[in-house]
Design a protein around this motif. Structure first.
Motif, PDB file in Angstrom:
ATOM      1  N   ASN B 244      29.481-116.494 -63.638  1.00 15.90           N
ATOM      2  CA  ASN B 244      29.222-116.290 -62.205  1.00 15.90           C
ATOM      3  C   ASN B 244      27.840-115.741 -61.876  1.00 15.90           C
ATOM      4  O   ASN B 244      27.479-115.632 -60.714  1.00 15.90           O
ATOM      5  CB  ASN B 244      30.248-115.353 -61.559  1.00 15.90           C
ATOM      6  CG  ASN B 244      31.582-116.029 -61.404  1.00 15.90           C
ATOM      7  OD1 ASN B 244      31.657-117.258 -61.396  1.00 15.90           O
ATOM      8  ND2 ASN B 244      32.624-115.246 -61.300  1.00 15.90           N
ATOM      9  N   ALA B 457      33.377-106.501 -63.739  1.00 20.86           N
ATOM     10  CA  ALA B 457      34.331-106.171 -62.685  1.00 20.86           C
ATOM     11  C   ALA B 457      33.614-105.554 -61.484  1.00 20.86           C
ATOM     12  O   ALA B 457      33.908-105.880 -60.338  1.00 20.86           O
ATOM     13  CB  ALA B 457      35.389-105.220 -63.215  1.00 20.86           C
ATOM     14  N   GLU B 460      31.772-108.318 -59.702  1.00 15.14           N
ATOM     15  CA  GLU B 460      32.661-109.192 -58.936  1.00 15.14           C
ATOM     16  C   GLU B 460      32.895-108.624 -57.534  1.00 15.14           C
ATOM     17  O   GLU B 460      32.988-109.366 -56.565  1.00 15.14           O
ATOM     18  CB  GLU B 460      34.006-109.346 -59.646  1.00 15.14           C
ATOM     19  CG  GLU B 460      33.973-110.325 -60.817  1.00 15.14           C
ATOM     20  CD  GLU B 460      33.564-111.720 -60.396  1.00 15.14           C
ATOM     21  OE1 GLU B 460      34.342-112.398 -59.728  1.00 15.14           O
ATOM     22  OE2 GLU B 460      32.439-112.127 -60.736  1.00 15.14           O
ATOM     23  N   VAL B 462      30.790-106.769 -55.876  1.00 18.39           N
ATOM     24  CA  VAL B 462      29.566-106.953 -55.096  1.00 18.39           C
ATOM     25  C   VAL B 462      29.474-108.410 -54.630  1.00 18.39           C
ATOM     26  O   VAL B 462      29.149-108.704 -53.484  1.00 18.39           O
ATOM     27  CB  VAL B 462      28.327-106.590 -55.945  1.00 18.39           C
ATOM     28  CG1 VAL B 462      27.060-106.837 -55.157  1.00 18.39           C
ATOM     29  CG2 VAL B 462      28.402-105.151 -56.407  1.00 18.39           C
ATOM     30  N   ARG B 463      29.788-109.310 -55.551  1.00 17.91           N
ATOM     31  CA  ARG B 463      29.710-110.726 -55.227  1.00 17.91           C
ATOM     32  C   ARG B 463      30.657-111.063 -54.070  1.00 17.91           C
ATOM     33  O   ARG B 463      30.315-111.835 -53.166  1.00 17.91           O
ATOM     34  CB  ARG B 463      30.080-111.544 -56.465  1.00 17.91           C
ATOM     35  CG  ARG B 463      29.629-112.992 -56.427  1.00 17.91           C
ATOM     36  CD  ARG B 463      29.757-113.609 -57.797  1.00 17.91           C
ATOM     37  NE  ARG B 463      31.157-113.824 -58.150  1.00 17.91           N
ATOM     38  CZ  ARG B 463      31.838-114.936 -57.869  1.00 17.91           C
ATOM     39  NH1 ARG B 463      31.253-115.927 -57.256  1.00 17.91           N
ATOM     40  NH2 ARG B 463      33.103-115.051 -58.207  1.00 17.91           N
ATOM     41  N   ALA B 464      31.853-110.473 -54.121  1.00 18.39           N
ATOM     42  CA  ALA B 464      32.811-110.729 -53.045  1.00 18.39           C
ATOM     43  C   ALA B 464      32.241-110.299 -51.696  1.00 18.39           C
ATOM     44  O   ALA B 464      32.544-110.890 -50.668  1.00 18.39           O
ATOM     45  CB  ALA B 464      34.120-109.987 -53.330  1.00 18.39           C
TER      46      ALA B 464
END
Lengths: 320, 511
Positions: B244, B457, B460, B462-464
């Protein structure tokens, strides 16, 4: 001799009490069995919090026992994150708001319903406010969406134009969401909680009110000096229970309701949603167990502390 | 005093109920398992001595195979019985299980964790994650067993499919033989092309689409012609991204953070333009389902992965005609190799027999078609030698007793019959498409996330918060990208990149 007969009497009394309470105990039995099966038995799984679970051995038990110990490594995950403080703050503050506002509102509604003279109306309102409790958060999220959607939402379409306000992109404006979330939580749970208080209210002896009325106490005095003090027991028990879950959050509320909008994450990310987002791709049983355990242990500690504080103030009102 | 105790009793009861409800509510992690497994595991014999070449009779063996589908087909027992009949020479009883898509992930996790009898299970990089199962030791390495017990399977998959699916130095899952090349591209609404006189033949990049969108918007301002979903946004699709975050750009020797790619940034800026011009929905971030609008013919373009006949397939399922336009060359990436696989769990009692069964899935045309299309006469009728149609009265398969849609999950897809509605040359085109594909530079490299689990984790989360909003053009990239980058750095993305490069160097030197 004396103490022996004393003992016998005591035993006999115990047997008598037991027999007398048999129907009640019988009623409690299914609940106890349920509690044992689904709450005590799985506690063995806590071991997982300290292990790196791997599979591929002959039996489940072997997988469980022979996985490597990793100490507290599974707990690090949560605390090594830069968002650690944010998610703990969100979880705690939201829960505090829910406890304080929820309790006040539920008591208010319970008393109001209790004071209604028309029993039929009272039942009707009771049902209406209880209804949201049975809707899932997914349903709630779409109900909110119907109001808040940027181009089709009722607020932007019909209500804001009345005030000549520009449409607002609700799902990308974090500042409104603490309000929405508290509102949604109250909407869903107030009805349920007020039923609990209502049940307690109906147990209050009407004579107390009659005597007070004779002594010239108005409605407000009656509520202040009879209803609320007598409700305190239930309030304290309910509050202690809520405090036990203060480190956990209602996943659906924080994940579904904001429609998983990224821009709202700052005000909607809690411990549970954080763990979910972090682990969604790898289904790590051990880390989720560690998080769950930490939430329970902190909650348990807080229950003990709260209870001790209540005990200090008024021994009679403490839960244990 | 009495009142008091009643009150207390009511309070306690209520509290007890609440506690029960809440405890039950968070019981998500409690596995609901241990019903079947043990009974089978104790069956003696094991049959380890069995040999595929040995002419002696094989002991009876039941294979429990799990696959996801949209529910269990009504005629599943008939299919199992018929398959068992076909597998008589191997003395195998097939027990095919279809689990609902939504619960497949959880169900398999629980089945594997609790050692239920699973002999074969469908897995992939995107559902029932093959990397994680392998890392957790849940699957069996069949590198040594496969050539011996499943020679046809090994021969069919030779090449990219076999070499590209090595995990932890072994073969833990077997890919389905299907299209292996991938090509990114767009589907354009044919009706709009004709109606507004658009020329899509000159479209080579996203920039080329802007004037077309402009024309559509001018003709009908109520349209938001671009479809944007999190997996299929234009900036997300251009480069294969590892874990990702990391991308290996054509002129680089090492992986870099994907948002540092200048081309990605310029695409994001283009998306911002589109968003502000109203080509992308204002609520793209919360809108996840465009089906209704696609069906109403209000969507002009869909970003997707192309293969031969993709537009026809899509048009068929939506009921609106689309044409496909590619914008990348055909390439073979590692991730595509892991798109649909079947794996033997490590707890399987007799992997040799399962492999003998799998071998048939790559060589026995009748068996494969039974598992894909059902029984001739009941579920389908033959039109010609290799072309079939759904049986009469099944409403084109919708009311069929067996239509699990598992053609891409069973063995060798090239053995499948073709439906009357499909291109009769589909398999030839697929083969040509496969031959056309060029392997990407990091082909075969699979990232092992276990060393940077905590960092990933955190990233993830932050990406969200940022990725969709940025890629959909919903926020100003000039301020949002640096913010996103800072947050990722705080979350430890540098460690993820370093680990990726370390593993990649190791992978290259081992080659």
């Amino acid at each position: 001799m004396d103490s022996k007969s004393d003992k016998r009497i005591r035993t006999r009394r115990k047997v008598r009490d037991f027999k007398k309470n048999l129907p009640l105990l019988g009623m409690a039995l299914p609940g106890m069995v349920f509690l044992f099966l689904f709450s005590y038995l799985p506690m063995g799984g806590i071991v997982l919090a300290f292990k790196n679970l791997t599979f591929g051995r002959k039996t489940f038990f072997e997988n469980f026992m022979k996985s490597d110990w990793v100490g507290l490594k599974n707990f690090q995950y949560l605390f090594s994150s830069p968002d650690c403080l944010l998610i703990i703050r969100n979880t705690l503050l939201y829960n505090l708001a829910f406890i304080i506002l929820g309790t006040c509102l539920s008591i208010f509604i319970a008393i109001a319903l209790n004071e209604l003279l028309s029993k039929r109306l009272s039942k009707f309102y009771q049902n209406v406010i209880l209804l949201p409790y049975f809707l899932s958060w997914v349903v709630f999220s779409y109900l909110f969406y119907a109001f808040l959607s940027i181009d089709h939402g009722i607020l932007n379409r019909s209500i804001l134009p009345l005030f000549g306000t520009q449409p607002i992109a609700w799902y990308s404006e974090p500042k409104y969401w603490p309000g929405f979330i508290v509102f949604a939580n109250l909407l869903k749970y107030t009805g349920y909680n007020s039923v609990v208080y209502l049940a307690a209210l109906t147990g209050i002896d009407q004579e107390l009110y009659e005597v007070a009325a004779l002594d010239g106490a108005g409605k407000w005095d009656q509520i202040r000096h009879i209803t609320i003090p007598l409700l305190m027991n239930v309030v304290i028990i309910m509050t202690i229970f809520s405090i036990g879950r203060i480190f956990s959050s209602d996943f659906g509320l924080f994940y579904q309701l904001p429609m998983q909008s990224g821009q709202l994450i700052g005000v909607t990310n809690t411990i549970d949603t954080y763990v979910y987002r972090g682990l969604i791709n790898n289904g790590d049983f051990a880390i989720s167990t560690a998080t769950g355990m930490m939430q329970s242990v902190v909650g348990f500690g807080l229950v003990l502390i709260t209870n001790a504080v209540v005990r200090k103030i008024d021994k009679e009102k403490a839960m244990f | 005093m009495k009142k008091r105790s009643i009150l207390r009793f009511i309070g306690l009861c209520m509290a007890g109920v609440m506690a029960l409800v809440s405890l039950n509510g968070c019981g998500g992690t409690v596995s609901q398992s241990g019903e079947t497994g043990s009974g089978m595991a104790s069956s003696e014999g094991m049959g380890n001595k069995t040999d595929s070449s040995g002419g002696g009779t094989l002991e009876p063996y039941t294979i429990n195979w799990y696959m996801p589908s949209s529910g269990e087909p009504a005629d599943i027992d008939k299919i199992n019985a018929k398959a068992t009949e076909m597998l008589k020479d191997l003395n195998i009883t097939l027990n095919l299980n279809f689990i609902d898509w939504g619960s497949y992930e959880q169900k398999m996790q629980n089945s594997i964790a609790s050692n239920e009898k699973v002999d074969l299970m469908w897995t992939s990089s995107w559902l029932a994650n093959v990397y994680d199962y392998t890392r957790q030791g849940a699957f069996l390495d069949i590198s040594d067993l496969a050539p011996k017990y499943a020679p046809d399977m090994a021969a069919t998959l030779k090449g990219e499919f076999w070499d590209g699916t090595v995990l932890n130095g072994g073969h833990y899952a077997v890919p389905v033989n299907k299209e292996k090349s991938a090509q990114k591209g767009w589907l354009f609404n044919k009706k709009m092309i004709d109606e507004y006189g658009l020329d899509v033949s000159k479209v080579k990049s996203a920039e080329d689409i802007t004037p077309l969108l402009e024309k559509i918007k001018a003709a009908d301002p109520t349209l938001t012609p671009v479809e944007m979903t999190s997996g299929n946004s234009i900036p997300a699709q251009q480069w294969p991204i590892v874990n990702n975050y990391c991308v290996l750009l054509p002129n680089d020797d090492a992986y870099t953070l994907y948002i540092d790619n200048p081309e990605w940034q310029s695409l994001v800026k283009l998306m911002r333009q589109w968003y502000q011009a109203g080509y992308i929905k204002q609520d793209a971030v919360t809108n996840t389902d465009y089906t209704a609008e696609e069906k109403a013919g209000r969507i002009f373009m869909v970003e997707t992965t192309l293969k031969p006949g993709k537009a026809e397939e899509y048009s068929g399922s939506i009921g609106v005609d689309f044409v496909q336009v590619p914008y990348t060359p055909t390439y073979i990436s590692t991730a595509d190799m892991f798109g649909s696989m079947n794996a033997i769990p490590a707890s399987c009692e007799n992997p040799e027999r399962v492999l003998m069964f799998m071998n048939r899935l790559y060589s026995d045309k009748a068996l494969v078609n039974l598992l894909v299309y059902g029984i001739e006469g009941t579920h389908y009728t033959k039109v010609s030698d290799n072309i079939i149609d759904f049986a009469a009265g099944t409403d084109d398969g919708a009311k069929s007793g067996y239509n699990p849609g598992d053609n891409w999950m069973v063995g060798d897809q090239f053995l499948d019959y073709l439906l009357k509605s499909e291109d009769p040359e589909k398999w030839d085109k697929f083969k040509a498409f496969n031959d056309e594909g060029v392997a990407v530079r990091d082909f075969g490299f699979v990232f092992d996330a276990s060393a940077v689990k905590n960092e990933l984790a955190a990233c993830e989360n932050v990406r969200a918060a940022y990725e969709n909003a940025i890629q959909f053009g919903a926020v100003d990239p000039d301020t949002a990208i640096p913010e996103y980058r800072n947050k990722l750095m705080e979350a430890g993305v540098q460690k993820v990149i370093d680990e990726t490069n370390r593993q990649y160097a190791e992978f290259k030197s081992s080659k």
